[in-house]
Design a protein around this motif. Structure first.
Motif, PDB file in Angstrom:
ATOM      1  N   GLY A   2       0.930  -1.339  -0.198  1.00  0.00           N
ATOM      2  CA  GLY A   2       0.504   0.135   0.027  1.00  0.00           C
ATOM      3  C   GLY A   2       0.826   1.553   0.026  1.00  0.00           C
ATOM      4  O   GLY A   2       0.624   3.066  -0.038  1.00  0.00           O
ATOM      5  N   THR A   3       1.967   1.103   0.202  1.00  0.00           N
ATOM      6  CA  THR A   3       2.842   2.202   0.154  1.00  0.00           C
ATOM      7  C   THR A   3       4.184   2.279  -1.055  1.00  0.00           C
ATOM      8  O   THR A   3       4.477   3.306  -1.602  1.00  0.00           O
ATOM      9  CB  THR A   3       3.883   2.518   1.477  1.00  0.00           C
ATOM     10  N   LEU A   4       4.592   1.246  -1.821  1.00  0.00           N
ATOM     11  CA  LEU A   4       5.656   0.917  -2.392  1.00  0.00           C
ATOM     12  C   LEU A   4       4.831   0.253  -3.836  1.00  0.00           C
ATOM     13  O   LEU A   4       4.922   0.032  -4.671  1.00  0.00           O
ATOM     14  CB  LEU A   4       6.648  -0.054  -2.536  1.00  0.00           C
ATOM     15  N   ALA A   5       3.776  -0.647  -2.808  1.00  0.00           N
ATOM     16  CA  ALA A   5       3.405  -2.236  -4.023  1.00  0.00           C
ATOM     17  C   ALA A   5       1.750  -1.579  -4.004  1.00  0.00           C
ATOM     18  O   ALA A   5       0.844  -1.501  -2.706  1.00  0.00           O
ATOM     19  CB  ALA A   5       3.484  -3.345  -3.279  1.00  0.00           C
ATOM     20  N   GLU A  36       8.011   2.844 -10.763  1.00  0.00           N
ATOM     21  CA  GLU A  36       8.991   3.805 -10.350  1.00  0.00           C
ATOM     22  C   GLU A  36       8.885   3.596  -8.686  1.00  0.00           C
ATOM     23  O   GLU A  36      10.551   4.413  -8.593  1.00  0.00           O
ATOM     24  CB  GLU A  36       8.248   5.098 -10.461  1.00  0.00           C
ATOM     25  N   ALA A  37       8.380   3.334  -7.632  1.00  0.00           N
ATOM     26  CA  ALA A  37       8.686   2.993  -6.690  1.00  0.00           C
ATOM     27  C   ALA A  37      10.328   2.240  -6.432  1.00  0.00           C
ATOM     28  O   ALA A  37      10.941   2.435  -4.792  1.00  0.00           O
ATOM     29  CB  ALA A  37       7.510   2.357  -5.222  1.00  0.00           C
ATOM     30  N   ALA A  38      10.235   1.211  -6.949  1.00  0.00           N
ATOM     31  CA  ALA A  38      11.374   0.583  -7.386  1.00  0.00           C
ATOM     32  C   ALA A  38      13.016   1.271  -7.438  1.00  0.00           C
ATOM     33  O   ALA A  38      14.018   0.627  -6.911  1.00  0.00           O
ATOM     34  CB  ALA A  38      11.161  -1.610  -7.680  1.00  0.00           C
ATOM     35  N   ALA A  39      12.383   1.783  -8.514  1.00  0.00           N
ATOM     36  CA  ALA A  39      14.147   2.272  -9.325  1.00  0.00           C
ATOM     37  C   ALA A  39      14.604   4.015  -8.504  1.00  0.00           C
ATOM     38  O   ALA A  39      14.961   3.526  -8.010  1.00  0.00           O
ATOM     39  CB  ALA A  39      13.449   3.570 -10.690  1.00  0.00           C
ATOM     40  N   ALA A  40      12.926   4.648  -7.298  1.00  0.00           N
ATOM     41  CA  ALA A  40      13.303   5.367  -7.026  1.00  0.00           C
ATOM     42  C   ALA A  40      14.129   4.625  -5.387  1.00  0.00           C
ATOM     43  O   ALA A  40      15.066   5.701  -4.277  1.00  0.00           O
ATOM     44  CB  ALA A  40      12.154   5.976  -6.003  1.00  0.00           C
ATOM     45  N   VAL A  41      13.864   3.541  -4.554  1.00  0.00           N
ATOM     46  CA  VAL A  41      14.462   2.880  -4.173  1.00  0.00           C
ATOM     47  C   VAL A  41      16.143   2.433  -4.274  1.00  0.00           C
ATOM     48  O   VAL A  41      16.489   2.700  -3.175  1.00  0.00           O
ATOM     49  CB  VAL A  41      13.548   1.356  -3.267  1.00  0.00           C
ATOM     50  N   ALA A  42      15.936   1.770  -5.449  1.00  0.00           N
ATOM     51  CA  ALA A  42      17.478   2.114  -4.900  1.00  0.00           C
ATOM     52  C   ALA A  42      18.779   2.990  -5.722  1.00  0.00           C
ATOM     53  O   ALA A  42      19.926   2.707  -5.747  1.00  0.00           O
ATOM     54  CB  ALA A  42      17.695   1.067  -7.250  1.00  0.00           C
ATOM     55  N   ALA A  43      17.381   4.642  -6.612  1.00  0.00           N
ATOM     56  CA  ALA A  43      18.541   5.289  -6.675  1.00  0.00           C
ATOM     57  C   ALA A  43      19.486   5.636  -5.216  1.00  0.00           C
ATOM     58  O   ALA A  43      20.032   5.928  -4.878  1.00  0.00           O
ATOM     59  CB  ALA A  43      17.522   6.561  -7.558  1.00  0.00           C
ATOM     60  N   LEU A  44      17.765   5.949  -4.481  1.00  0.00           N
ATOM     61  CA  LEU A  44      18.453   6.472  -2.980  1.00  0.00           C
ATOM     62  C   LEU A  44      19.383   5.200  -1.954  1.00  0.00           C
ATOM     63  O   LEU A  44      20.171   6.367  -1.448  1.00  0.00           O
ATOM     64  CB  LEU A  44      17.436   6.391  -2.327  1.00  0.00           C
ATOM     65  N   ALA A  45      19.890   3.858  -2.230  1.00  0.00           N
ATOM     66  CA  ALA A  45      20.046   3.375  -1.287  1.00  0.00           C
ATOM     67  C   ALA A  45      21.031   3.533  -2.160  1.00  0.00           C
ATOM     68  O   ALA A  45      22.089   2.854  -1.548  1.00  0.00           O
ATOM     69  CB  ALA A  45      19.485   1.666  -1.585  1.00  0.00           C
ATOM     70  N   ALA A  87       7.848  11.571  -5.166  1.00  0.00           N
ATOM     71  CA  ALA A  87       7.926  12.352  -3.928  1.00  0.00           C
ATOM     72  C   ALA A  87       9.121  11.470  -3.912  1.00  0.00           C
ATOM     73  O   ALA A  87      10.745  11.637  -3.453  1.00  0.00           O
ATOM     74  CB  ALA A  87       7.422  12.189  -2.800  1.00  0.00           C
ATOM     75  N   LEU A  88       9.818  10.311  -4.058  1.00  0.00           N
ATOM     76  CA  LEU A  88      11.321   9.470  -3.295  1.00  0.00           C
ATOM     77  C   LEU A  88      12.429   9.647  -4.108  1.00  0.00           C
ATOM     78  O   LEU A  88      13.418   9.830  -4.433  1.00  0.00           O
ATOM     79  CB  LEU A  88      11.053   7.863  -3.267  1.00  0.00           C
ATOM     80  N   SER A  89      11.758   9.852  -5.590  1.00  0.00           N
ATOM     81  CA  SER A  89      12.861  10.308  -7.168  1.00  0.00           C
ATOM     82  C   SER A  89      13.664  11.858  -6.211  1.00  0.00           C
ATOM     83  O   SER A  89      14.119  11.898  -7.312  1.00  0.00           O
ATOM     84  CB  SER A  89      11.936   9.898  -8.366  1.00  0.00           C
TER      85      SER A  89
END
Length: 261
Positions: A27-30, A44-53, A248-250
């Protein structure tokens, strides 16, 4: 919150010395799914997580009510992942480079969990759309595709059984699920443990459900809480959808990369 205010909040935490980005998953990323094990993060959420990590001093963690085993499956989380995990509402942890953190066993609690789960599965077998999910420290009663009447029947049966046999267990509600656990950790304690372990000077936490409010309410002035979707919240920022959170995470990843050049 308006776009300008969201931008300002993100810019503030982007400038933190060591920023922990902690995220609920379902409900937040998926998107929420009728079959919970089919849930996967939006690309898009997975890509933002990877960019932050990938950024220095920016550890990322998934903080979920899922058991650690199930969280790793739906998050497609490999042994080489840089993402920290807190499963079972913070009763289980996985650390990059180390793996799962060992916890003390409790044979009596495990036996009671198994007995109650087996009994409920039998009792609820005739209710269409009701599913008893095994969890490391208890179980969850899913009613997403059940009728309102069958969902109420299932919840009442579970409440009565747990009240009679395990009154010391913790009860939680979420989107079309009620959970019971013999461990009492919450996402607030998960955030506190991760903050200490990682030496974070600020935390961004995002979630969409009632169980995320423990973590959101625990955040301090240097932190940022984001609520995804509707519902009463302690978060200072609200976004309307998973896609908006991914955006937002991106944006946060771009801001933080720029601020650290």
């Amino acid at each position: 919150m308006s776009g300008g205010s969201l931008h300002g909040a993100l810019a503030r935490v982007a400038a933190s010395d060591r920023l922990l980005v902690a995220l609920d998953f379902d409900g937040t990323l998926a998107p929420l799914e009728d079959d919970p094990m089919s849930a996967r993060a939006l690309p898009e959420a997975a890509a933002a997580v990877a960019a932050l990590a990938d950024l220095a001093d920016t550890p990322v963690a998934f903080v979920s009510g899922r058991s650690l085993h199930d969280l790793r499956e739906i998050a497609e989380h490999g042994d080489d992942s840089p993402v920290y995990l807190a499963g079972s509402h913070g009763a289980e942890f996985w650390v990059p480079g180390e793996g799962q953190v060992a916890t003390a066993g409790d044979a009596a609690a495990d036996a009671l969990r198994d007995a109650l789960r087996e009994e409920l599965t039998s009792r609820l077998a005739d209710l269409d759309g009701v599913w008893v999910e095994p969890k490391t420290y208890g179980f969850g009663i899913h009613t997403r595709v059940a009728s309102a009447a069958d969902a109420a029947t299932a919840r009442d049966a579970a409440d009565r059984l747990v009240a009679e046999r395990a009154p010391h267990w913790r009860r939680r509600t979420g989107h079309n699920i009620v959970e019971y656990s013999f461990r009492h950790e919450g996402k607030d304690s998960a955030i506190a443990a991760l903050r200490e372990r990682l030496g974070a000077t600020a935390v961004l936490f995002a979630g969409d459900d009632v169980t995320d409010e423990d973590a959101l309410a625990s955040l301090g002035d240097a932190d940022l809480g984001i609520r995804v979707g509707d519902g009463q919240t302690a978060a200072s920022v609200r976004v309307g959808s998973i896609q908006e959170l991914a955006d937002a995470l991106s944006a946060l990843a771009r801001m933080r990369a720029s601020s650290r050049q």
